[in-house]
Motif scaffolding. Structure first.
Motif, short mmCIF file in Angstrom:
data_model
loop_
_atom_site.label_atom_id
_atom_site.label_comp_id
_atom_site.label_asym_id
_atom_site.label_seq_id
_atom_site.Cartn_x
_atom_site.Cartn_y
_atom_site.Cartn_z
N LEU A 89 0.85 -1.20 0.00
CA LEU A 89 0.00 0.00 0.00
C LEU A 89 0.88 1.24 0.00
CD1 LEU A 89 -2.91 1.19 0.21
CD2 LEU A 89 -2.58 1.28 2.69
N MET A 90 0.52 2.18 -0.85
CA MET A 90 1.09 3.53 -0.76
C MET A 90 -0.08 4.49 -0.86
SD MET A 90 4.11 5.25 -2.91
CE MET A 90 4.13 6.97 -3.33
N LEU A 91 -0.27 5.27 0.19
CA LEU A 91 -1.49 6.06 0.31
C LEU A 91 -1.16 7.43 0.87
CD1 LEU A 91 -4.61 6.13 0.26
CD2 LEU A 91 -4.58 5.09 2.54
N LEU A 92 -1.51 8.46 0.10
CA LEU A 92 -1.32 9.84 0.57
C LEU A 92 -2.66 10.45 0.92
CD1 LEU A 92 1.23 11.37 -1.99
CD2 LEU A 92 1.71 10.18 0.15
N ALA A 95 -5.03 15.82 0.45
CA ALA A 95 -4.54 17.19 0.49
C ALA A 95 -3.08 17.29 0.04
CB ALA A 95 -4.68 17.75 1.90
N TYR A 96 -2.37 16.16 0.01
CA TYR A 96 -0.95 16.17 -0.35
C TYR A 96 -0.69 15.56 -1.73
CZ TYR A 96 0.04 17.35 4.49
OH TYR A 96 0.10 17.99 5.71
N ARG A 97 -1.75 15.16 -2.44
CA ARG A 97 -1.54 14.49 -3.73
C ARG A 97 -1.32 15.49 -4.86
NH1 ARG A 97 -6.68 10.42 -3.22
NH2 ARG A 97 -6.08 9.59 -1.16
N GLY A 98 -0.73 14.97 -5.94
CA GLY A 98 -0.63 15.75 -7.17
C GLY A 98 0.38 16.87 -7.13
N ARG A 99 1.34 16.80 -6.15
CA ARG A 99 2.38 17.84 -6.09
C ARG A 99 3.78 17.24 -6.10
NH1 ARG A 99 1.47 20.64 -0.31
NH2 ARG A 99 -0.75 20.28 -0.03
N GLY A 100 3.88 15.99 -6.54
CA GLY A 100 5.21 15.40 -6.68
C GLY A 100 5.70 14.66 -5.44
N ILE A 101 4.88 14.59 -4.38
CA ILE A 101 5.34 13.89 -3.17
C ILE A 101 5.48 12.39 -3.46
CG2 ILE A 101 4.73 13.25 -0.80
CD1 ILE A 101 3.48 16.03 -0.49
N GLY A 102 4.50 11.83 -4.20
CA GLY A 102 4.59 10.40 -4.56
C GLY A 102 5.86 10.11 -5.33
N LEU A 123 4.09 -4.43 -7.27
CA LEU A 123 2.84 -4.06 -6.58
C LEU A 123 1.68 -4.45 -7.47
CD1 LEU A 123 1.63 -1.30 -8.13
CD2 LEU A 123 3.71 -0.39 -7.13
N SER A 124 0.50 -4.47 -6.86
CA SER A 124 -0.69 -4.64 -7.70
C SER A 124 -1.54 -3.39 -7.59
CB SER A 124 -1.48 -5.89 -7.31
OG SER A 124 -2.12 -5.71 -6.08
N VAL A 125 -2.16 -3.04 -8.70
CA VAL A 125 -3.01 -1.84 -8.73
C VAL A 125 -4.39 -2.26 -9.24
CG1 VAL A 125 -2.05 -1.14 -10.98
CG2 VAL A 125 -3.15 0.55 -9.56
N LEU A 126 -5.40 -1.67 -8.62
CA LEU A 126 -6.78 -2.00 -8.99
C LEU A 126 -7.08 -1.49 -10.39
CD1 LEU A 126 -8.70 -0.74 -5.79
CD2 LEU A 126 -7.60 -2.96 -6.14
N PRO A 130 -7.36 3.89 -12.36
CA PRO A 130 -6.50 4.21 -13.51
C PRO A 130 -5.50 5.33 -13.22
CG PRO A 130 -8.78 4.91 -13.92
CD PRO A 130 -8.79 4.09 -12.66
N ARG A 131 -5.85 6.29 -12.35
CA ARG A 131 -4.87 7.36 -12.04
C ARG A 131 -3.70 6.79 -11.27
NH1 ARG A 131 -7.01 12.96 -9.86
NH2 ARG A 131 -4.95 13.59 -10.61
N GLY A 132 -4.02 5.85 -10.37
CA GLY A 132 -2.93 5.17 -9.64
C GLY A 132 -2.03 4.45 -10.63
N GLU A 133 -2.62 3.72 -11.56
CA GLU A 133 -1.79 2.96 -12.52
C GLU A 133 -0.94 3.90 -13.36
OE1 GLU A 133 -3.67 -0.13 -14.82
OE2 GLU A 133 -1.94 -0.25 -16.17
N SER A 134 -1.51 5.05 -13.78
CA SER A 134 -0.69 5.93 -14.62
C SER A 134 0.44 6.55 -13.81
CB SER A 134 -1.53 6.96 -15.37
OG SER A 134 -2.15 7.82 -14.47
N PHE A 135 0.22 6.75 -12.49
CA PHE A 135 1.33 7.21 -11.64
C PHE A 135 2.49 6.20 -11.69
CE2 PHE A 135 3.39 6.65 -7.48
CZ PHE A 135 4.06 7.86 -7.38
N TRP A 136 2.19 4.92 -11.45
CA TRP A 136 3.27 3.91 -11.41
C TRP A 136 3.96 3.81 -12.76
CZ3 TRP A 136 4.58 3.07 -6.73
CH2 TRP A 136 3.63 3.00 -5.71
N ARG A 137 3.17 3.84 -13.84
CA ARG A 137 3.77 3.71 -15.18
C ARG A 137 4.68 4.89 -15.46
NH1 ARG A 137 2.25 -0.51 -18.32
NH2 ARG A 137 0.42 -1.67 -17.68
N ARG A 138 4.25 6.10 -15.05
CA ARG A 138 5.11 7.26 -15.24
C ARG A 138 6.41 7.12 -14.44
NH1 ARG A 138 3.04 12.36 -12.67
NH2 ARG A 138 4.53 11.57 -11.17
N GLU A 139 6.35 6.42 -13.33
CA GLU A 139 7.55 6.19 -12.51
C GLU A 139 8.40 5.03 -13.04
OE1 GLU A 139 8.67 8.15 -10.19
OE2 GLU A 139 6.93 9.47 -10.38
#
Ligand SMILES: CC(C)(COP(=O)(O)OP(=O)(O)OC[C@H]1O[C@@H](n2cnc3c(N)ncnc32)[C@H](O)[C@@H]1OP(=O)(O)O)[C@@H](O)C(=O)NCCC(=O)NCCS
Length: 169
Positions: A89-92, A95-102, A123-126, A130-139
């Motif tokens: 699990l990685m969970l923000l 209020a802290y999302r979308g600013r590069g903290i992840g 990891l597994s993503v639901l 889809p926003r979670g998955e695109s975060f990991w793919r971008r990383e």
């Protein structure tokens, strides 16, 4: 982002703060388990092990922004392979999302993993995230395998992603 750090946490000391964080991140918790966070959700975060692993393989961090708990990360060391780290699990806090903290957190995890001799993050993503998955793919995470729901599972289709640790991580 130099004010972001990972602080080891334990249920004895940090249970209430983790419950508070998971209540703030209600959107994701409801998506995952169908109801807001409760004590059982937090116990699961601290205690649930992947198949064949024991609680001593689990690593838990708070994502700290200065003195504030902005998120949590749970990792199972040695799953699925001895030199894998499985990010359970990685969970923000929203209020802290979308600013590069992840992005910063993943950089810190990659460095810790490399220092521990880990070869692969997984990891597994639901499918429902889809926003979670695109975060990991971008990383830099790539498809490892599909993990469709089974009659015994929680009903979510997932995909398992992997990231090969590099010399320069
Ligand atoms: C996924 C998550 C850890 C990323 O951290 P972050 O600090 O928000 O990410 P960054 O600011 O570094 O990168 C932004 C990207 O993260 C993703 N993201 C942003 N907000 C998000 C949200 N509310 N839910 C899911 N992903 C989100 C998007 O891919 C976004 O890129 P975009 O702005 O081009 O759409 C964080 O958004 C989060 O905790 N989301 C909810 C829980 C979750 O989905 N965890 C992953 C489970 S596998």
């Amino acid at each position: 982002m130099s004010d972001i750090s990972l602080k080891p946490i334990s249920p004895a000391r940090d249970f209430d703060d983790v419950l508070d964080l998971t209540e703030r991140a209600r959107d994701y918790v409801v998506l995952e388990v169908g109801h807001p966070a409760n004590d059982a959700y937090v116990r699961d975060f601290f205690e649930a092990c992947p198949p064949g692993k024991t609680p001593d393989s689990l690593i838990h961090f708070a994502v700290m922004r200065g003195q504030e708990m902005a998120g949590i990360v749970g990792i199972a060391a040695g799953y699925e392979q001895p030199d894998d780290w499985w990010i359970g699990l990685m969970l923000l806090d929203p209020a802290y999302r979308g600013r590069g903290i992840g992005h910063t957190v993943i950089k810190l995890i990659r460095r810790l993993a490399r220092n521990e001799g880990i070869a692969m993050l997984k990891l597994s993503v639901l499918d429902a995230n889809p926003r979670g998955e695109s975060f990991w793919r971008r990383e830099g995470f790539v498809m490892h395998r599909a993990a469709p729901a089974t009659p015994e599972s929680d009903g979510h289709d997932r995909v398992v992603l992997r990231y090969q640790i590099r010399e320069d991580d």
